[in-house]
Design a protein around this motif. Sequence first.
Motif, short mmCIF file in Angstrom:
data_model
loop_
_atom_site.label_atom_id
_atom_site.label_comp_id
_atom_site.label_asym_id
_atom_site.label_seq_id
_atom_site.Cartn_x
_atom_site.Cartn_y
_atom_site.Cartn_z
N ALA A 102 0.83 -1.20 0.00
CA ALA A 102 0.00 0.00 0.00
C ALA A 102 0.87 1.26 0.00
O ALA A 102 2.07 1.19 0.31
CB ALA A 102 -0.91 -0.01 1.22
N PRO A 103 0.29 2.40 -0.34
CA PRO A 103 1.07 3.65 -0.34
C PRO A 103 1.52 4.05 1.06
O PRO A 103 0.87 3.73 2.06
CB PRO A 103 0.09 4.69 -0.90
CG PRO A 103 -0.97 3.90 -1.59
CD PRO A 103 -1.09 2.62 -0.83
N ARG B 280 10.88 8.93 -11.34
CA ARG B 280 11.84 8.61 -10.27
C ARG B 280 11.69 7.15 -9.89
O ARG B 280 10.64 6.53 -10.13
CB ARG B 280 11.59 9.50 -9.04
CG ARG B 280 10.20 9.35 -8.45
CD ARG B 280 10.00 10.20 -7.22
NE ARG B 280 8.63 10.17 -6.73
CZ ARG B 280 8.11 9.21 -5.97
NH1 ARG B 280 8.86 8.18 -5.59
NH2 ARG B 280 6.84 9.28 -5.58
N PRO B 281 12.71 6.56 -9.26
CA PRO B 281 12.57 5.18 -8.78
C PRO B 281 11.69 5.14 -7.53
O PRO B 281 11.52 6.15 -6.84
CB PRO B 281 14.01 4.78 -8.45
CG PRO B 281 14.69 6.06 -8.15
CD PRO B 281 14.05 7.10 -9.03
N LEU B 282 11.14 3.98 -7.26
CA LEU B 282 10.27 3.79 -6.10
C LEU B 282 10.98 2.93 -5.06
O LEU B 282 11.76 2.03 -5.40
CB LEU B 282 8.97 3.11 -6.52
CG LEU B 282 8.09 3.91 -7.48
CD1 LEU B 282 7.01 3.03 -8.08
CD2 LEU B 282 7.47 5.11 -6.78
N SER B 283 10.71 3.20 -3.80
CA SER B 283 11.26 2.38 -2.72
C SER B 283 10.15 1.64 -2.01
O SER B 283 9.02 2.12 -1.94
CB SER B 283 12.03 3.26 -1.72
OG SER B 283 11.16 4.16 -1.07
N VAL B 284 10.47 0.45 -1.52
CA VAL B 284 9.52 -0.38 -0.79
C VAL B 284 10.09 -0.67 0.59
O VAL B 284 11.24 -1.12 0.72
CB VAL B 284 9.27 -1.71 -1.53
CG1 VAL B 284 8.24 -2.55 -0.77
CG2 VAL B 284 8.80 -1.45 -2.96
N ARG B 285 9.31 -0.39 1.61
CA ARG B 285 9.74 -0.64 2.98
C ARG B 285 8.72 -1.55 3.67
O ARG B 285 7.60 -1.71 3.18
CB ARG B 285 9.92 0.66 3.76
CG ARG B 285 11.06 1.53 3.23
CD ARG B 285 11.23 2.78 4.05
NE ARG B 285 12.45 3.52 3.68
CZ ARG B 285 12.52 4.39 2.69
NH1 ARG B 285 11.43 4.67 1.97
NH2 ARG B 285 13.65 5.00 2.41
N VAL B 286 9.11 -2.08 4.81
CA VAL B 286 8.24 -3.00 5.55
C VAL B 286 7.90 -2.39 6.90
O VAL B 286 8.80 -2.02 7.66
CB VAL B 286 8.90 -4.38 5.74
CG1 VAL B 286 7.92 -5.34 6.43
CG2 VAL B 286 9.33 -4.96 4.40
N ALA B 287 6.60 -2.29 7.19
CA ALA B 287 6.14 -1.76 8.48
C ALA B 287 6.28 -2.82 9.56
O ALA B 287 6.52 -4.00 9.29
CB ALA B 287 4.70 -1.29 8.36
N CYS C 48 1.73 0.55 -6.44
CA CYS C 48 1.78 -0.54 -5.45
C CYS C 48 1.41 -1.87 -6.08
O CYS C 48 2.13 -2.88 -5.91
CB CYS C 48 0.86 -0.23 -4.28
SG CYS C 48 1.35 1.19 -3.28
N VAL C 49 0.30 -1.91 -6.78
CA VAL C 49 -0.16 -3.16 -7.39
C VAL C 49 0.76 -3.57 -8.52
O VAL C 49 1.10 -4.75 -8.68
CB VAL C 49 -1.62 -3.02 -7.86
CG1 VAL C 49 -2.06 -4.25 -8.63
CG2 VAL C 49 -2.53 -2.79 -6.66
N HIS C 50 1.19 -2.60 -9.32
CA HIS C 50 2.07 -2.91 -10.45
C HIS C 50 3.38 -3.51 -9.95
O HIS C 50 3.85 -4.54 -10.48
CB HIS C 50 2.34 -1.65 -11.25
CG HIS C 50 3.00 -1.90 -12.56
ND1 HIS C 50 2.30 -2.22 -13.71
CD2 HIS C 50 4.32 -1.93 -12.92
CE1 HIS C 50 3.15 -2.41 -14.70
NE2 HIS C 50 4.38 -2.23 -14.24
N LEU C 51 4.00 -2.89 -8.94
CA LEU C 51 5.24 -3.43 -8.39
C LEU C 51 5.04 -4.83 -7.82
O LEU C 51 5.85 -5.73 -8.03
CB LEU C 51 5.77 -2.51 -7.29
CG LEU C 51 6.37 -1.16 -7.69
CD1 LEU C 51 6.90 -0.45 -6.46
CD2 LEU C 51 7.48 -1.33 -8.70
#
Length: 246
Positions: free
Chosen positions: A33-34, A49-56, A70-73
């Motif tokens: 999710a965003p 720009r590139p996107l970053s993914v983090r974990v909560a 989010c869904v595309h990645l």
Amino acid sequence: MYILLSNDDGYFAPGLNILAEHISKIADIVVVAPERNRSGASNSLTLDRPLSVRVAHNGFYYVNGTPTDCVHLAVTGLLDQLPDMIISGINDGANMGDDTIYSGTVAAAMEGFLLGIPSFAVSMSQHNATHFETAAKVIIEMIAHYQKNPLPPPMLLNINVPDIPYEQIQGKVVTRLGKRHKAEPVIQSKSPRGDKLYWVGPAGSAQDAGEGTDFYAVANNKVSITALQADLTNYHQLDTLKNWMA
């Protein structure tokens, strides 16, 4: 089932957390999710720009991009396996009629649909909703019904749920999108430096809200279920256009 959850209110939103809590009891889930509220982002992709993914802390993935990002990645590289279904929501506010064009909630589900995965977008009937549990129970029922009676893939369903206790729901109905009056004027203000500022005005009130529409269903305490498509072709106008061009 293995189900991907997303939304446009952000990974911390109560609707998403309640949905994850309920669906995790009947399926394996992953949440992407965003990182912040991206309501109104529609189907935008981040290409500059590139996107970053983090974990909560709760295991949810969050992305510094749009719901569509989010869904595309998730589907095209982040996840080790493709989800059987994508569910976007539970949105804090309705996505009916013209709202679906702007909605990030619907856009996340539509991206799944475009990638060939059955997808639901689910929203509450009003902002500051208090009965997310109602929508979560409705979606559990929809998933169970889909498992027993699968529709030919792909499909994209837009689901709006009245913000009332589950026991007061008067059933589920298949609807078409209604239509709103044009949006209210922009709201003008000034910055401390005296520069003019503009806030986008509120959406217009319901114009086409008769029986058979999503507006009508929700107003009568029924869950509205609308099948959507991505083809924006106006087939009714093609002959008129051909004659005009001739």
